[in-house]
Design a protein around this motif. Structure first.
Motif, PDB file in Angstrom:
ATOM      1  N   GLU A 130     -49.053  -3.824 -14.295  1.00 38.51           N
ATOM      2  CA  GLU A 130     -48.729  -4.688 -13.142  1.00 38.51           C
ATOM      3  C   GLU A 130     -48.610  -3.915 -11.817  1.00 38.51           C
ATOM      4  O   GLU A 130     -49.204  -4.291 -10.814  1.00 38.51           O
ATOM      5  N   GLU A 131     -47.834  -2.820 -11.822  1.00 38.17           N
ATOM      6  CA  GLU A 131     -47.585  -2.081 -10.569  1.00 38.17           C
ATOM      7  C   GLU A 131     -48.863  -1.442 -10.033  1.00 38.17           C
ATOM      8  O   GLU A 131     -49.037  -1.247  -8.834  1.00 38.17           O
ATOM      9  N   LEU A 132     -49.769  -1.082 -10.991  1.00 31.98           N
ATOM     10  CA  LEU A 132     -50.987  -0.349 -10.611  1.00 31.98           C
ATOM     11  C   LEU A 132     -52.133  -1.290 -10.239  1.00 31.98           C
ATOM     12  O   LEU A 132     -53.150  -0.860  -9.697  1.00 31.98           O
ATOM     13  N   SER A 133     -51.947  -2.579 -10.540  1.00 29.99           N
ATOM     14  CA  SER A 133     -53.059  -3.524 -10.488  1.00 29.99           C
ATOM     15  C   SER A 133     -53.729  -3.640  -9.128  1.00 29.99           C
ATOM     16  O   SER A 133     -54.940  -3.818  -9.047  1.00 29.99           O
ATOM     17  N   SER A 134     -52.970  -3.522  -8.040  1.00 29.42           N
ATOM     18  CA  SER A 134     -53.610  -3.753  -6.738  1.00 29.42           C
ATOM     19  C   SER A 134     -54.040  -2.474  -6.028  1.00 29.42           C
ATOM     20  O   SER A 134     -54.374  -2.499  -4.849  1.00 29.42           O
ATOM     21  N   ILE A 135     -54.071  -1.359  -6.758  1.00 30.76           N
ATOM     22  CA  ILE A 135     -54.653  -0.142  -6.166  1.00 30.76           C
ATOM     23  C   ILE A 135     -56.178  -0.333  -6.225  1.00 30.76           C
ATOM     24  O   ILE A 135     -56.726  -0.567  -7.296  1.00 30.76           O
ATOM     25  N   PRO A 136     -56.848  -0.252  -5.057  1.00 27.98           N
ATOM     26  CA  PRO A 136     -58.261  -0.676  -5.044  1.00 27.98           C
ATOM     27  C   PRO A 136     -59.265   0.377  -5.533  1.00 27.98           C
ATOM     28  O   PRO A 136     -60.232   0.669  -4.852  1.00 27.98           O
ATOM     29  N   GLY A 137     -59.035   0.934  -6.722  1.00 29.81           N
ATOM     30  CA  GLY A 137     -59.973   1.957  -7.196  1.00 29.81           C
ATOM     31  C   GLY A 137     -60.455   1.684  -8.601  1.00 29.81           C
ATOM     32  O   GLY A 137     -60.103   0.670  -9.214  1.00 29.81           O
ATOM     33  N   THR A 138     -61.272   2.617  -9.106  1.00 22.20           N
ATOM     34  CA  THR A 138     -61.724   2.545 -10.492  1.00 22.20           C
ATOM     35  C   THR A 138     -60.738   3.311 -11.376  1.00 22.20           C
ATOM     36  O   THR A 138     -59.920   4.101 -10.881  1.00 22.20           O
ATOM     37  N   ILE A 139     -60.874   3.112 -12.670  1.00 21.45           N
ATOM     38  CA  ILE A 139     -60.049   3.842 -13.635  1.00 21.45           C
ATOM     39  C   ILE A 139     -60.284   5.360 -13.476  1.00 21.45           C
ATOM     40  O   ILE A 139     -59.341   6.146 -13.440  1.00 21.45           O
ATOM     41  N   GLY A 148     -50.736   5.892  -8.105  1.00 19.74           N
ATOM     42  CA  GLY A 148     -49.486   5.244  -8.488  1.00 19.74           C
ATOM     43  C   GLY A 148     -48.961   4.332  -7.403  1.00 19.74           C
ATOM     44  O   GLY A 148     -49.372   4.421  -6.242  1.00 19.74           O
ATOM     45  N   ALA A 149     -48.079   3.428  -7.813  1.00 18.04           N
ATOM     46  CA  ALA A 149     -47.447   2.502  -6.861  1.00 18.04           C
ATOM     47  C   ALA A 149     -46.224   1.880  -7.517  1.00 18.04           C
ATOM     48  O   ALA A 149     -46.189   1.732  -8.752  1.00 18.04           O
ATOM     49  N   TYR A 150     -45.275   1.523  -6.704  1.00 19.77           N
ATOM     50  CA  TYR A 150     -44.064   0.813  -7.151  1.00 19.77           C
ATOM     51  C   TYR A 150     -43.416   1.495  -8.371  1.00 19.77           C
ATOM     52  O   TYR A 150     -43.034   0.839  -9.344  1.00 19.77           O
ATOM     53  N   GLY A 151     -43.355   2.838  -8.308  1.00 21.89           N
ATOM     54  CA  GLY A 151     -42.644   3.591  -9.349  1.00 21.89           C
ATOM     55  C   GLY A 151     -43.439   3.848 -10.620  1.00 21.89           C
ATOM     56  O   GLY A 151     -42.899   4.417 -11.572  1.00 21.89           O
ATOM     57  N   LYS A 152     -44.703   3.474 -10.639  1.00 21.69           N
ATOM     58  CA  LYS A 152     -45.536   3.697 -11.827  1.00 21.69           C
ATOM     59  C   LYS A 152     -46.731   4.553 -11.456  1.00 21.69           C
ATOM     60  O   LYS A 152     -47.259   4.425 -10.352  1.00 21.69           O
ATOM     61  N   GLU A 153     -47.167   5.426 -12.372  1.00 24.14           N
ATOM     62  CA  GLU A 153     -48.368   6.230 -12.131  1.00 24.14           C
ATOM     63  C   GLU A 153     -49.314   6.075 -13.320  1.00 24.14           C
ATOM     64  O   GLU A 153     -48.877   5.676 -14.404  1.00 24.14           O
ATOM     65  N   MET A 154     -50.569   6.453 -13.127  1.00 27.85           N
ATOM     66  CA  MET A 154     -51.539   6.360 -14.229  1.00 27.85           C
ATOM     67  C   MET A 154     -51.041   7.117 -15.456  1.00 27.85           C
ATOM     68  O   MET A 154     -51.281   6.708 -16.586  1.00 27.85           O
ATOM     69  N   LYS A 155     -50.358   8.245 -15.221  1.00 30.42           N
ATOM     70  CA  LYS A 155     -49.906   9.055 -16.368  1.00 30.42           C
ATOM     71  C   LYS A 155     -49.008   8.252 -17.322  1.00 30.42           C
ATOM     72  O   LYS A 155     -48.892   8.599 -18.481  1.00 30.42           O
ATOM     73  N   ASN A 156     -48.395   7.178 -16.827  1.00 34.73           N
ATOM     74  CA  ASN A 156     -47.513   6.373 -17.675  1.00 34.73           C
ATOM     75  C   ASN A 156     -48.275   5.455 -18.628  1.00 34.73           C
ATOM     76  O   ASN A 156     -47.681   4.918 -19.565  1.00 34.73           O
ATOM     77  N   VAL A 157     -49.562   5.245 -18.390  1.00 39.62           N
ATOM     78  CA  VAL A 157     -50.311   4.314 -19.244  1.00 39.62           C
ATOM     79  C   VAL A 157     -51.499   4.960 -19.965  1.00 39.62           C
ATOM     80  O   VAL A 157     -52.090   4.346 -20.852  1.00 39.62           O
ATOM     81  N   VAL A 158     -51.831   6.206 -19.600  1.00 46.39           N
ATOM     82  CA  VAL A 158     -53.007   6.853 -20.209  1.00 46.39           C
ATOM     83  C   VAL A 158     -52.628   7.557 -21.504  1.00 46.39           C
ATOM     84  O   VAL A 158     -51.577   8.201 -21.578  1.00 46.39           O
ATOM     85  N   LYS A 159     -53.479   7.437 -22.508  1.00 44.80           N
ATOM     86  CA  LYS A 159     -53.233   8.132 -23.773  1.00 44.80           C
ATOM     87  C   LYS A 159     -54.295   9.195 -24.024  1.00 44.80           C
ATOM     88  O   LYS A 159     -53.993  10.301 -24.435  1.00 44.80           O
ATOM     89  N   MET A 214     -47.973  -9.330 -10.781  1.00 42.12           N
ATOM     90  CA  MET A 214     -49.107  -8.678 -10.099  1.00 42.12           C
ATOM     91  C   MET A 214     -49.317  -9.309  -8.731  1.00 42.12           C
ATOM     92  O   MET A 214     -49.593  -8.631  -7.755  1.00 42.12           O
ATOM     93  N   GLN A 215     -49.182 -10.636  -8.676  1.00 40.02           N
ATOM     94  CA  GLN A 215     -49.337 -11.338  -7.411  1.00 40.02           C
ATOM     95  C   GLN A 215     -48.266 -10.893  -6.408  1.00 40.02           C
ATOM     96  O   GLN A 215     -48.550 -10.679  -5.224  1.00 40.02           O
ATOM     97  N   GLU A 216     -47.037 -10.699  -6.922  1.00 44.64           N
ATOM     98  CA  GLU A 216     -45.935 -10.238  -6.030  1.00 44.64           C
ATOM     99  C   GLU A 216     -46.272  -8.877  -5.421  1.00 44.64           C
ATOM    100  O   GLU A 216     -46.071  -8.648  -4.235  1.00 44.64           O
ATOM    101  N   ARG A 221     -48.117  -5.710  -0.642  1.00 45.87           N
ATOM    102  CA  ARG A 221     -49.084  -4.838   0.047  1.00 45.87           C
ATOM    103  C   ARG A 221     -49.596  -5.486   1.326  1.00 45.87           C
ATOM    104  O   ARG A 221     -49.720  -4.834   2.354  1.00 45.87           O
ATOM    105  N   LYS A 222     -49.914  -6.788   1.228  1.00 46.10           N
ATOM    106  CA  LYS A 222     -50.460  -7.483   2.401  1.00 46.10           C
ATOM    107  C   LYS A 222     -49.484  -7.412   3.562  1.00 46.10           C
ATOM    108  O   LYS A 222     -49.877  -7.304   4.714  1.00 46.10           O
ATOM    109  N   LYS A 223     -48.182  -7.486   3.230  1.00 50.18           N
ATOM    110  CA  LYS A 223     -47.161  -7.465   4.287  1.00 50.18           C
ATOM    111  C   LYS A 223     -47.021  -6.088   4.916  1.00 50.18           C
ATOM    112  O   LYS A 223     -46.776  -5.962   6.100  1.00 50.18           O
TER     113      LYS A 223
END
Ligand SMILES: Cc1cc2nc3c(=O)[nH]c(=O)nc-3n(C[C@H](O)[C@H](O)[C@H](O)COP(=O)(O)OP(=O)(O)OC[C@H]3O[C@@H](n4cnc5c(N)ncnc54)[C@H](O)[C@@H]3O)c2cc1C
Length: 314
Positions: A130-139, A148-159, A214-216, A221-223
């Motif tokens: 959710e926190e990473l969803s609106s970063i406008p890049g590829t995996i 990373g965004a909102y306290g989450k980074e890719m390292k938290n979800v990658v295995k 994710m919408q939140e 970001r828009k704000k």
């Protein structure tokens, strides 16, 4: 690159992958800035990446890797050799049969966008993106940057990460081996190409709740971010003991302009393209900001975006 090399490359790149020559990089970067790529190859599968890299090595042609172009500044002189845009798409959700088992592995292509992956996994009731969803890049770009965004980074979800090493061997590494740190991974030190990634997410089945979250984040970001102007995200990294945007603001630099590049009036951490900025305008403005912050506050601030291309001054 010689004419013959260009012809040989055309034979290597097979549909659905594509090759274009002297292509403006403005179309492939969120900054909408940059000179032309001598050869721009959009690689849709691992085989194309392997073949192109093998050929480039044989002929000594420089290679530049890009994803969605949302964290790069391409120099006005353009990019010599081959620019390889990684567009490998895959999405495989391995739901365990045992419903008590909450951990779910998802295999994704390096070219899949974070937003697409996040919405797809949300449809299956998986949390974690959710926190990473609106970063406008590829995996791939997000792993390279440990975005990373909102306290989450890719390292938290990658295995696990599948990549091509400098000898064009396909290899695997674990999240630990990727040496993730704040906006850093091992890929920044090596000539590796990220191909495919295994994410580890959790099943909670509250699909609508996940989508609302994710919408939140997207609304937030828009704000706060200047998405109405082309940019490449935060221009500078956060400091160990300071928030860079706050220091830039304290130095009175919001709105400061060089050519078409401007320190955003909405968020001082972003340099934006007000319409016709050149890469040189952005570089001059970034240097100016770094100098002023150091003179006034005594802090050194470091670029986050990556500079790509063939400099006249090399
Ligand atoms: C409006 C806006 C908001 C943003 N917000 C955030 C944010 O909140 N958090 C954040 O961390 N970032 C943010 N960014 C920056 C950017 O979106 C991230 O860094 C993103 O992860 C970059 O991915 P990309 O695919 O666009 O990579 P690119 O910009 O194309 O490339 C970035 C780097 O990764 C390398 N690379 C790309 N793909 C591969 C691959 N497959 N193998 C090897 N190397 C590769 C490239 O060589 C380059 O050095 C933002 C950008 C914008 C424009």
């Amino acid at each position: 690159m010689t004419k013959t090399q260009k012809e040989e490359l055309k034979n290597i790149v097979k549909s659905p992958s594509t090759i274009l020559f002297n292509e403006s990089m403005k179309k492939y970067t969120s900054f909408k800035i940059g000179g032309t790529a001598e050869a721009l190859i959009k690689a849709c599968n691992i085989n194309t990446v392997e073949e192109v890299l093998k050929y480039a090595k044989e002929k000594n042609i420089p290679i530049t890797i890009i994803g969605n172009g949302s964290n790069i500044l391409v120099l006005d002189e353009g990019i010599e050799g081959i620019t390889l845009k990684i567009d490998i798409q895959k999405l495989e959700i391995n739901l365990p049969n045992n419903l008590q088992d909450k951990k779910v592995q998802v295999i994704v292509g390096a070219g899949n966008k974070l937003i697409e992956v996040s919405y797809k996994v949300a449809e299956h009731g998986l949390v974690g993106m959710e926190e990473l969803s609106s970063i406008p890049g590829t995996i791939g770009g997000a792993i390279y940057m440990n975005a990373g965004a909102y306290g989450k980074e890719m390292k938290n979800v990658v295995k696990e990460i599948i990549y091509l090493d400098e000898k064009q061997q396909i290899k695997k590494m674990t999240d630990k081996q990727a040496e993730f740190e704040y906006r850093h991974s091992i890929f920044q030190e090596k000539q590796y190409v990220i191909l495919e990634v295994t994410l580890q997410l959790e099943r909670n089945n509250k699909n609508e709740e996940i989508k609302n979250k994710m919408q939140e984040y997207a609304d937030s970001r828009k704000k706060t971010q200047p998405i109405e102007f082309p940019n490449a995200g935060s221009t500078f990294k956060r400091g160990k003991d300071f928030i860079t945007a706050k220091l830039i603001d304290e130095c009175g630099l919001k709105g400061y302009k060089i050519g078409g590049a401007q320190v955003s009036t909405k968020h001082a951490g972003f340099i934006v393209n007000t319409g016709n900025a050149t890469a040189q305008d952005v570089l001059d403005l970034a240097k100016y900001v770094q100098r002023k912050v150091y003179e006034k506050i005594g802090k050194k601030i470091e670029l986050e975006m990556k500079i790509i291309g063939t400099s006249k001054n090399k």
